[in-house]
Design a protein around this motif. Sequence first.
Motif, PDB file in Angstrom:
ATOM      1  N   PHE A  98      25.594  64.467-130.736  1.00  0.00           N
ATOM      2  CA  PHE A  98      24.437  65.326-130.487  1.00  0.00           C
ATOM      3  C   PHE A  98      23.523  64.682-129.440  1.00  0.00           C
ATOM      4  N   TYR A  99      23.353  63.366-129.514  1.00  0.00           N
ATOM      5  CA  TYR A  99      22.501  62.675-128.545  1.00  0.00           C
ATOM      6  C   TYR A  99      23.099  62.753-127.135  1.00  0.00           C
ATOM      7  N   VAL A 100      24.411  62.578-127.012  1.00  0.00           N
ATOM      8  CA  VAL A 100      25.072  62.673-125.709  1.00  0.00           C
ATOM      9  C   VAL A 100      24.866  64.063-125.112  1.00  0.00           C
ATOM     10  N   LEU A 101      24.952  65.087-125.935  1.00  0.00           N
ATOM     11  CA  LEU A 101      24.838  66.462-125.454  1.00  0.00           C
ATOM     12  C   LEU A 101      23.417  66.871-125.090  1.00  0.00           C
ATOM     13  N   THR A 102      22.440  66.361-125.824  1.00  0.00           N
ATOM     14  CA  THR A 102      21.074  66.878-125.676  1.00  0.00           C
ATOM     15  C   THR A 102      20.052  65.841-125.229  1.00  0.00           C
ATOM     16  N   GLY A 103      20.370  64.564-125.348  1.00  0.00           N
ATOM     17  CA  GLY A 103      19.390  63.531-125.057  1.00  0.00           C
ATOM     18  C   GLY A 103      18.349  63.381-126.160  1.00  0.00           C
ATOM     19  N   ARG A 104      18.600  64.047-127.289  1.00  0.00           N
ATOM     20  CA  ARG A 104      17.673  63.990-128.431  1.00  0.00           C
ATOM     21  C   ARG A 104      18.427  63.501-129.659  1.00  0.00           C
ATOM     22  N   THR A 105      17.671  62.927-130.597  1.00  0.00           N
ATOM     23  CA  THR A 105      18.296  62.594-131.873  1.00  0.00           C
ATOM     24  C   THR A 105      18.581  63.886-132.620  1.00  0.00           C
ATOM     25  N   ARG A 106      19.586  63.832-133.447  1.00  0.00           N
ATOM     26  CA  ARG A 106      19.980  65.029-134.193  1.00  0.00           C
ATOM     27  C   ARG A 106      18.854  65.423-135.142  1.00  0.00           C
ATOM     28  N   PRO A 107      18.395  66.683-135.078  1.00  0.00           N
ATOM     29  CA  PRO A 107      17.259  67.096-135.904  1.00  0.00           C
ATOM     30  C   PRO A 107      17.629  67.317-137.367  1.00  0.00           C
ATOM     31  N   ASP A 108      16.615  67.255-138.212  1.00  0.00           N
ATOM     32  CA  ASP A 108      16.818  67.627-139.612  1.00  0.00           C
ATOM     33  C   ASP A 108      17.310  69.067-139.656  1.00  0.00           C
ATOM     34  N   GLY A 109      18.190  69.339-140.561  1.00  0.00           N
ATOM     35  CA  GLY A 109      18.652  70.714-140.743  1.00  0.00           C
ATOM     36  C   GLY A 109      19.989  71.003-140.104  1.00  0.00           C
ATOM     37  N   ILE A 110      20.373  70.269-139.059  1.00  0.00           N
ATOM     38  CA  ILE A 110      21.681  70.522-138.469  1.00  0.00           C
ATOM     39  C   ILE A 110      22.726  69.839-139.349  1.00  0.00           C
ATOM     40  N   ARG A 111      23.812  70.517-139.571  1.00  0.00           N
ATOM     41  CA  ARG A 111      24.843  70.042-140.491  1.00  0.00           C
ATOM     42  C   ARG A 111      26.062  69.545-139.722  1.00  0.00           C
ATOM     43  N   ALA A 112      26.909  68.803-140.377  1.00  0.00           N
ATOM     44  CA  ALA A 112      28.220  68.450-139.842  1.00  0.00           C
ATOM     45  C   ALA A 112      29.228  69.246-140.658  1.00  0.00           C
TER      46      ALA A 112
END
Length: 123
Positions: A98-112
Motif C-alpha cells: 500500500f505504501y509503494v502504491l500511494t506513498g501513505r501508510t495503510r489506513p485503518d479500515g482497509i482489509r487484506a
Amino acid sequence: MTDRTLTPGPMSVLIDDVRDHGYAIVQTRIERAPARYRGAVCADPDGCGQDAVLLTLAVDDVIEDGQAAGLSFARCDGAILRVPVCNNHRVEASHDLFYVLTGRTRPDGIRAFDLPGQHLDWS
C-alpha cells in the motif's frame, strides 16, 4: 501499523475498499499463481531469504459482468505489482505494498483479503 483483517466475505466488501481507498489488498497462496511467480523468496526489506508461500497483490478495479467478477491487479510497466512473502512476514506485506502504491501508510479500515478456493485470472 494497523491490524490486518482477513476477509473471506463477498466481493462487495472488496469493491468498497477499492472505492474508499483506491486499492484493495489481496493475498493468495503462491501455488495459485502462474509458474513465473513461483519459486520466489520472501521480499521482506530486511532480507528474509525464506521461500515465499504467499503473494500480496493490489486490486485497483473489480469488473463485474453480471455472471462473475474479475479483479484488475495494479501494474507497473505492464507487470503485476506483487510482494512474495513467507508466513512470518505476511502482515507487513500488505502495508509495504500500500505504501509503494500511494506513498501513505495503510489506513485503518482497509482489509487484506484472502481468496481461498477462488480462481484468479492472471492474464
